[in-house]
Design a protein around this motif. Structure first.
Motif, PDB file in Angstrom:
ATOM      1  N   GLU A  20      44.771  29.661   8.378  1.00  0.00           N
ATOM      2  CA  GLU A  20      45.805  29.107   7.195  1.00  0.00           C
ATOM      3  C   GLU A  20      47.317  30.326   7.653  1.00  0.00           C
ATOM      4  N   THR A  21      48.212  29.389   7.817  1.00  0.00           N
ATOM      5  CA  THR A  21      49.549  30.305   7.817  1.00  0.00           C
ATOM      6  C   THR A  21      50.251  29.933   6.344  1.00  0.00           C
ATOM      7  N   GLY A  22      50.645  30.710   5.818  1.00  0.00           N
ATOM      8  CA  GLY A  22      51.580  31.481   4.735  1.00  0.00           C
ATOM      9  C   GLY A  22      52.999  30.381   5.076  1.00  0.00           C
ATOM     10  N   TYR A  23      54.053  30.110   4.069  1.00  0.00           N
ATOM     11  CA  TYR A  23      55.428  29.829   4.213  1.00  0.00           C
ATOM     12  C   TYR A  23      55.943  30.083   2.727  1.00  0.00           C
ATOM     13  N   GLY A  24      56.718  30.810   2.900  1.00  0.00           N
ATOM     14  CA  GLY A  24      57.802  30.519   1.544  1.00  0.00           C
ATOM     15  C   GLY A  24      59.324  30.506   0.972  1.00  0.00           C
ATOM     16  N   PRO A  25      59.005  29.307   1.085  1.00  0.00           N
ATOM     17  CA  PRO A  25      60.387  28.574   1.467  1.00  0.00           C
ATOM     18  C   PRO A  25      61.538  28.932   0.602  1.00  0.00           C
ATOM     19  N   SER A  26      61.840  30.481   0.161  1.00  0.00           N
ATOM     20  CA  SER A  26      62.557  30.754  -0.410  1.00  0.00           C
ATOM     21  C   SER A  26      64.546  31.000   0.733  1.00  0.00           C
ATOM     22  N   GLY A  27      63.645  30.719   1.328  1.00  0.00           N
ATOM     23  CA  GLY A  27      65.021  30.188   2.207  1.00  0.00           C
ATOM     24  C   GLY A  27      65.294  29.498   3.723  1.00  0.00           C
ATOM     25  N   LEU A  28      65.954  29.510   4.414  1.00  0.00           N
ATOM     26  CA  LEU A  28      65.856  28.326   5.328  1.00  0.00           C
ATOM     27  C   LEU A  28      64.280  29.042   6.922  1.00  0.00           C
ATOM     28  N   PRO A  29      63.827  27.925   6.759  1.00  0.00           N
ATOM     29  CA  PRO A  29      62.567  28.699   8.232  1.00  0.00           C
ATOM     30  C   PRO A  29      63.313  29.179   9.445  1.00  0.00           C
ATOM     31  N   HIS A  30      62.868  29.995   9.561  1.00  0.00           N
ATOM     32  CA  HIS A  30      63.383  31.121  11.198  1.00  0.00           C
ATOM     33  C   HIS A  30      62.461  31.239  11.892  1.00  0.00           C
ATOM     34  N   ILE A  31      62.223  31.618  13.172  1.00  0.00           N
ATOM     35  CA  ILE A  31      61.567  31.403  14.126  1.00  0.00           C
ATOM     36  C   ILE A  31      60.419  32.660  14.013  1.00  0.00           C
TER      37      ILE A  31
END
Length: 526
Positions: free
Chosen positions: A42-53
């Motif tokens: 699993e990888t997690g992502y918080g979409p409160s801002g634009l994705p970055h590197i």
């Protein structure tokens, strides 16, 4: 022994970090596949801002561990890219439009906040789409999972009931880690207000764990509400642990800034009756000032920026190296990453399998390296473009064809792509900084000597012939250079307008003797 058997044997002892991580999973399931029949990454992502590197980097590194596990085991695997899009919008990012509108929706789940770009049904849907578009473009094999979808569909309901059953256990884990004022209002469960739609940070009383019922205060009213099917979400450390249990996550890495979070979530995971996933903590990317890259600040490089100035393999190369060491991530690192990628790729076919498994390109391409070579370095390309000025791709190929027989976009497609990157990088970052200086008296004498030597060379002189001439002049006491590098630096500064530069023999051979003599004449006339 087959190739795959050779690789499996070498991978058992390889010190390359993806294999070291993969061996943790071998140890986790020593007796074969888990009950669910696969290993879940699993990888997690918080979409409160634009994705970055940094976001991309985590999926890439996790994929490298997954591929390494495939070399060691025949048990199937899955990779989930999980978006925490039920999170409340805590602050307005600095790098998005319509900030006043976003401010009106603070506290609401990100999937209930309008898209400031006015393209998708919510801010989270926009940022999720950006993440998926990039991961798809890079060719990752993953399954996208939305927290909102799982919560609202009831997919987490059993796990949420389990959280309520162990409510006090979780409080006992979390409260000692909080400040006193935070302890007074802390709850593992965050109900969604039926009045405002905001994710509430209020104390909660469990009424019936098996039915998912809780009681809380909302704007002065006492509310009884089910936390099931989207009626609430969990505090993120509790949410992380619940997700590990509900999905059966076996491996998840995280940034060094989350070490304490991993510790607390792992304790909660055990309290819920499950084993925390394997993983490790990687160091953070830093911007040019040495500060942590932030989605909301928009500092550092974006995914699109890197891919404008360098190929995706160079980004993967940079992400692979030394994951537990903090690295600055800015425009200046791209050219070196490009050239080092090609250097390691050129070495790969000549290496024994043990060395290949430690070569970054093995993990970038999962052992399936593309065909092709690079006849010039990216650094040399940048210097060529630098002296050409406002050049076109066709003009650059014109020089390259004089240097490499039969060179064209069809025979060297990756070089053709690099020309585009070099032109963009020069235009945006190199050209504004170039400033040739006039040579000193001894430097002018050395340049006149170099011009005379070049004039005497035959048309078929090689880069090595030219390099020998350059060396001889720099070592000649008559021109007063204390060290050879002082001569090279003077060449870079007077001819190219930069402090660093290429191997001059290669550059002169590529740019052409006549053109190089013209550069020398311009420097002497300055």
């Amino acid at each position: 022994m087959t190739v795959s058997e050779l690789i499996r044997t070498a991978a058992q002892a390889s010190k390359a970090w993806p294999y070291e991580e993969a061996r943790k999973l071998l140890k986790r399931y020593q007796n074969g596949a888990p009950e669910k029949g696969h290993i879940l990454f699993e990888t997690g992502y918080g979409p409160s801002g634009l994705p970055h590197i940094g976001t991309f980097n985590e999926v890439l590194r996790t994929t490298m561990v997954r591929n390494a596990y495939h070399a060691l085991s025949d048990i199937p695997t899955r990779l989930i890219a999980f978006s925490d899009d039920m999170d409340g919008l805590r602050k307005v990012p600095d790098n998005v439009p319509n900030q006043a509108m976003l401010a009106q929706h603070l506290g609401k789940p990100l999937t209930q906040v309008p898209d400031p770009f006015e393209k998708f049904e919510s801010f989270a849907h926009h940022n999720n789409a950006m993440l998926r578009e990039f991961l798809d473009r890079f060719g990752f094999d993953y399954e996208f999972v939305s927290a909102t979808d799982r919560y609202r569909s009831g997919g987490f309901d059993d796990a949420l009931k389990n959280v309520l059953r162990h409510y006090q256990d979780i409080m006992d884990i979390m409260l000692p880690t909080l400040r006193k004022e935070r302890q007074a209002t802390y709850s593992p469960v965050l109900p969604i207000s039926p009045k405002s739609g905001i994710v509430l940070q209020v104390p909660v009383e469990v009424i019936d764990a098996d039915k998912g019922l809780i009681r809380f205060e909302d704007e002065g009213d006492i509310i009884e509400q089910s936390i099931l099917s989207g009626g609430a979400k969990l505090q993120w450390k509790v949410d992380w642990a619940m997700r590990w249990v509900a999905l059966g996550v076996d491996y998840e890495m995280a940034g060094k800034d989350l070490i304490d979070s991993v510790t607390q979530s792992s304790k909660i995971c055990r309290a819920l009756g499950a084993r925390p996933p394997e993983g490790f903590n990687y160091e953070m990317f830093l911007d040019e000032k040495g500060e942590k890259i932030s989605k909301s600040k928009g500092n550092g490089l974006s995914l699109e920026q890197w891919l404008t100035y360098g190929p995706q393999e160079s980004l993967a190369f940079y992400a692979y190296r030394e994951p537990k060491k903090a690295k600055q991530l800015h425009m200046g690192v791209i050219p070196r990453a490009v050239d080092e990628y090609w250097q390691f790729r050129g070495n790969y076919p000549k290496q024994a399998v043990e060395q290949q498994l430690g070569n970054p390109v093995h993990h970038i391409h999962d052992g399936k390296l593309p065909q092709g070579e690079l006849p010039v370095t990216f650094g040399l390309l940048l210097n060529l473009v630098g002296v050409m000025g406002d050049a076109s791709r066709e003009q650059v190929w014109g020089y390259l064809q004089n240097y490499v027989a039969g060179a064209n976009a069809e025979t060297y497609p990756e070089l053709d792509a690099l020309i585009g990157h070099a032109l963009a990088y020069h235009r945006d970052f190199v050209a504004p900084t170039l400033q040739r200086r006039a040579p000193t008296e001894n430097e002018a004498a050395a340049l006149r000597k170099l011009d005379a030597e070049l004039a005497a060379l035959p048309d078929d002189a090689t880069a090595e012939d030219i390099q020998n001439i350059v060396y001889a002049i720099g070592k000649d006491d008559a021109y007063g250079f204390a060290e050879l590098r002082d001569w090279f630096k003077s060449l870079y500064q007077t001819l190219l307008g930069a402090d660093q530069g290429p191997r001059m023999g290669s550059f002169i051979a590529l740019y052409g003797i006549a053109n190089s003599r013209r550069l020398i004449a311009e420097a002497l006339a300055a």
